[in-house]
Design an enzyme around this catalytic site. Structure first.
Site, PDB file in Angstrom:
ATOM      1  N   TYR A   1      -1.805  -8.724  16.872  1.00 22.49           N
ATOM      2  CA  TYR A   1      -2.028  -7.758  15.792  1.00 22.49           C
ATOM      3  C   TYR A   1      -3.214  -6.856  16.094  1.00 22.49           C
ATOM      4  O   TYR A   1      -3.149  -5.633  15.902  1.00 22.49           O
ATOM      5  CB  TYR A   1      -2.256  -8.521  14.489  1.00 22.49           C
ATOM      6  CG  TYR A   1      -2.331  -7.664  13.249  1.00 22.49           C
ATOM      7  CD1 TYR A   1      -1.190  -7.064  12.731  1.00 22.49           C
ATOM      8  CD2 TYR A   1      -3.538  -7.474  12.573  1.00 22.49           C
ATOM      9  CE1 TYR A   1      -1.251  -6.286  11.577  1.00 22.49           C
ATOM     10  CE2 TYR A   1      -3.608  -6.707  11.429  1.00 22.49           C
ATOM     11  CZ  TYR A   1      -2.465  -6.112  10.933  1.00 22.49           C
ATOM     12  OH  TYR A   1      -2.530  -5.348   9.796  1.00 22.49           O
TER      13      TYR A   1
ATOM     14  N   ASP B   1      11.973   3.327   5.149  1.00 19.09           N
ATOM     15  CA  ASP B   1      11.696   1.893   5.148  1.00 19.09           C
ATOM     16  C   ASP B   1      12.993   1.171   5.505  1.00 19.09           C
ATOM     17  O   ASP B   1      14.065   1.785   5.535  1.00 19.09           O
ATOM     18  CB  ASP B   1      11.216   1.459   3.750  1.00 19.09           C
ATOM     19  CG  ASP B   1      10.344   0.212   3.779  1.00 19.09           C
ATOM     20  OD1 ASP B   1      10.717  -0.746   4.481  1.00 19.09           O
ATOM     21  OD2 ASP B   1       9.302   0.193   3.097  1.00 19.09           O
TER      22      ASP B   1
ATOM     23  N   SER C   1      -6.153  -1.353  10.980  1.00 16.34           N
ATOM     24  CA  SER C   1      -6.758  -2.505  10.313  1.00 16.34           C
ATOM     25  C   SER C   1      -8.134  -2.733  10.911  1.00 16.34           C
ATOM     26  O   SER C   1      -8.359  -2.458  12.097  1.00 16.34           O
ATOM     27  CB  SER C   1      -5.902  -3.760  10.511  1.00 16.34           C
ATOM     28  OG  SER C   1      -6.606  -4.917  10.087  1.00 16.34           O
TER      29      SER C   1
ATOM     30  N   PHE D   1      -6.831  -6.064   1.009  1.00 17.71           N
ATOM     31  CA  PHE D   1      -6.343  -5.354  -0.172  1.00 17.71           C
ATOM     32  C   PHE D   1      -5.373  -6.234  -0.958  1.00 17.71           C
ATOM     33  O   PHE D   1      -4.628  -7.024  -0.382  1.00 17.71           O
ATOM     34  CB  PHE D   1      -5.655  -4.043   0.223  1.00 17.71           C
ATOM     35  CG  PHE D   1      -6.604  -2.888   0.336  1.00 17.71           C
ATOM     36  CD1 PHE D   1      -6.657  -1.912  -0.644  1.00 17.71           C
ATOM     37  CD2 PHE D   1      -7.474  -2.792   1.415  1.00 17.71           C
ATOM     38  CE1 PHE D   1      -7.537  -0.848  -0.561  1.00 17.71           C
ATOM     39  CE2 PHE D   1      -8.370  -1.748   1.508  1.00 17.71           C
ATOM     40  CZ  PHE D   1      -8.407  -0.760   0.510  1.00 17.71           C
TER      41      PHE D   1
ATOM     42  N   LEU E   1       0.823  -1.210   0.000  1.00 18.00           N
ATOM     43  CA  LEU E   1       0.000   0.000   0.000  1.00 18.00           C
ATOM     44  C   LEU E   1       0.857   1.260   0.000  1.00 18.00           C
ATOM     45  O   LEU E   1       0.517   2.258  -0.642  1.00 18.00           O
ATOM     46  CB  LEU E   1      -0.928   0.000   1.220  1.00 18.00           C
ATOM     47  CG  LEU E   1      -1.947  -1.128   1.315  1.00 18.00           C
ATOM     48  CD1 LEU E   1      -2.748  -1.010   2.607  1.00 18.00           C
ATOM     49  CD2 LEU E   1      -2.872  -1.145   0.114  1.00 18.00           C
TER      50      LEU E   1
ATOM     51  N   ASP F   1      14.378   1.825  11.150  1.00 18.67           N
ATOM     52  CA  ASP F   1      13.494   0.892  11.850  1.00 18.67           C
ATOM     53  C   ASP F   1      12.444   1.730  12.563  1.00 18.67           C
ATOM     54  O   ASP F   1      12.767   2.518  13.456  1.00 18.67           O
ATOM     55  CB  ASP F   1      14.309   0.062  12.840  1.00 18.67           C
ATOM     56  CG  ASP F   1      13.464  -0.917  13.650  1.00 18.67           C
ATOM     57  OD1 ASP F   1      12.218  -0.802  13.631  1.00 18.67           O
ATOM     58  OD2 ASP F   1      14.048  -1.791  14.314  1.00 18.67           O
TER      59      ASP F   1
END
Length: 252
Positions: free
Chosen positions: A151, A36, A138, A184, A17, A49
């Site tokens: 998560y 990243d 999420s 997605f 994404l 990180d």
């Protein structure tokens, strides 16, 4: 906020994404940098990180120095750590749980804090706005299935910090939003196989397919432009609601 010519940072912008959002924002005339762990060839890049606060601050400052005053910062980094938490087939222990929190929840705070620090220095526009910070959560944070305790907790923490950070940063003209995607079509998901993946695909109501990465990018663009979007979590899921799942999926 006018995005044309403005600077943005996408954390996690080397894949999925994040990568599509980088390309989309560039097409809309923004100057975009990527933070990243994996290299990026599509935009200025700094390795960091997300769970390490000094690295994040250094990366934000380096990219802002290169791109100019930051107006939009997006975090799409994350890690899963899924599995059962107890019993003979468990594989999620305290160390796994902690790492999921460090990357998802602490990482989102680290980036928001560093981004706000730079945005405070911006000249406000005619509406008093200096920038917008967008985190990625999420729908599992609201409806976690079996095996997603770590998560769900980590993404739930992102949801929970959205309003207090928006209230705190409001005096500087900085908005804070969170997008909670459903399923997605990212490279990782598209290559996945098995009964759980088939089940996930079947849950999207309409459109009757997983989301396309550009649809996530379009939401980020809209949040950037619409000043009334602040302090909220937006579901982007095609009316998907996560059922309970099955224990058997996590048994080797």
């Amino acid at each position: 906020m006018n995005l044309n010519g403005a600077a943005a940072i996408v954390a996690g912008g080397s894949s999925g994404l994040g990568a599509e959002t980088v390309r989309h924002l560039v097409r809309k005339g923004m100057k975009v940098g990527v933070m990243d762990l994996n290299p990026c060839d599509d935009a200025p890049f700094v390795a960091a990180d997300i769970s390490d606060e000094p690295q994040v601050t250094e990366a934000v400052n380096a990219l802002a120095d290169q791109l100019g005053p930051l107006r939009l910062v997006l975090n799409t980094t994350g890690t899963g750590g899924s599995g059962l938490s107890a019993g003979p087939d468990s594989r999620v222990d305290g160390a796994t749980f902690r790492r999921v929190l460090e990357v998802n929840t602490l990482g989102s705070f680290n980036l928001a804090r560093a981004a706000a620090g730079r945005m405070m220095e911006n000249e406000a526009d005619d509406q008093g706005e200096r920038g917008v910070i967008i985190n990625t959560s999420s729908i599992v944070a609201m409806e976690g299935q079996i095996g997603t305790a770590a998560y769900a907790a980590a993404k739930g923490g992102i949801n929970a910090m959205t309003l207090p950070l928006a209230r705190e940063f409001a005096r500087y003209g900085i908005r804070v939003m969170t997008v909670a995607p459903g399923i997605f079509e990212t490279p990782m998901f598209s290559k996945a196989r098995g009964p759980m993946v088939d089940w996930l695909r079947e849950q999207v109501v309409y459109p009757d397919r997983p989301g396309q990465a550009v649809e996530f990018a379009e939401m980020v663009e809209h949040i950037g432009c619409n000043r009334m979007l602040n302090g909220s979590v937006i579901r982007l899921d095609g009316a998907y609601r996560v059922p309970r799942g099955q224990h058997e999926w996590w048994i080797q």
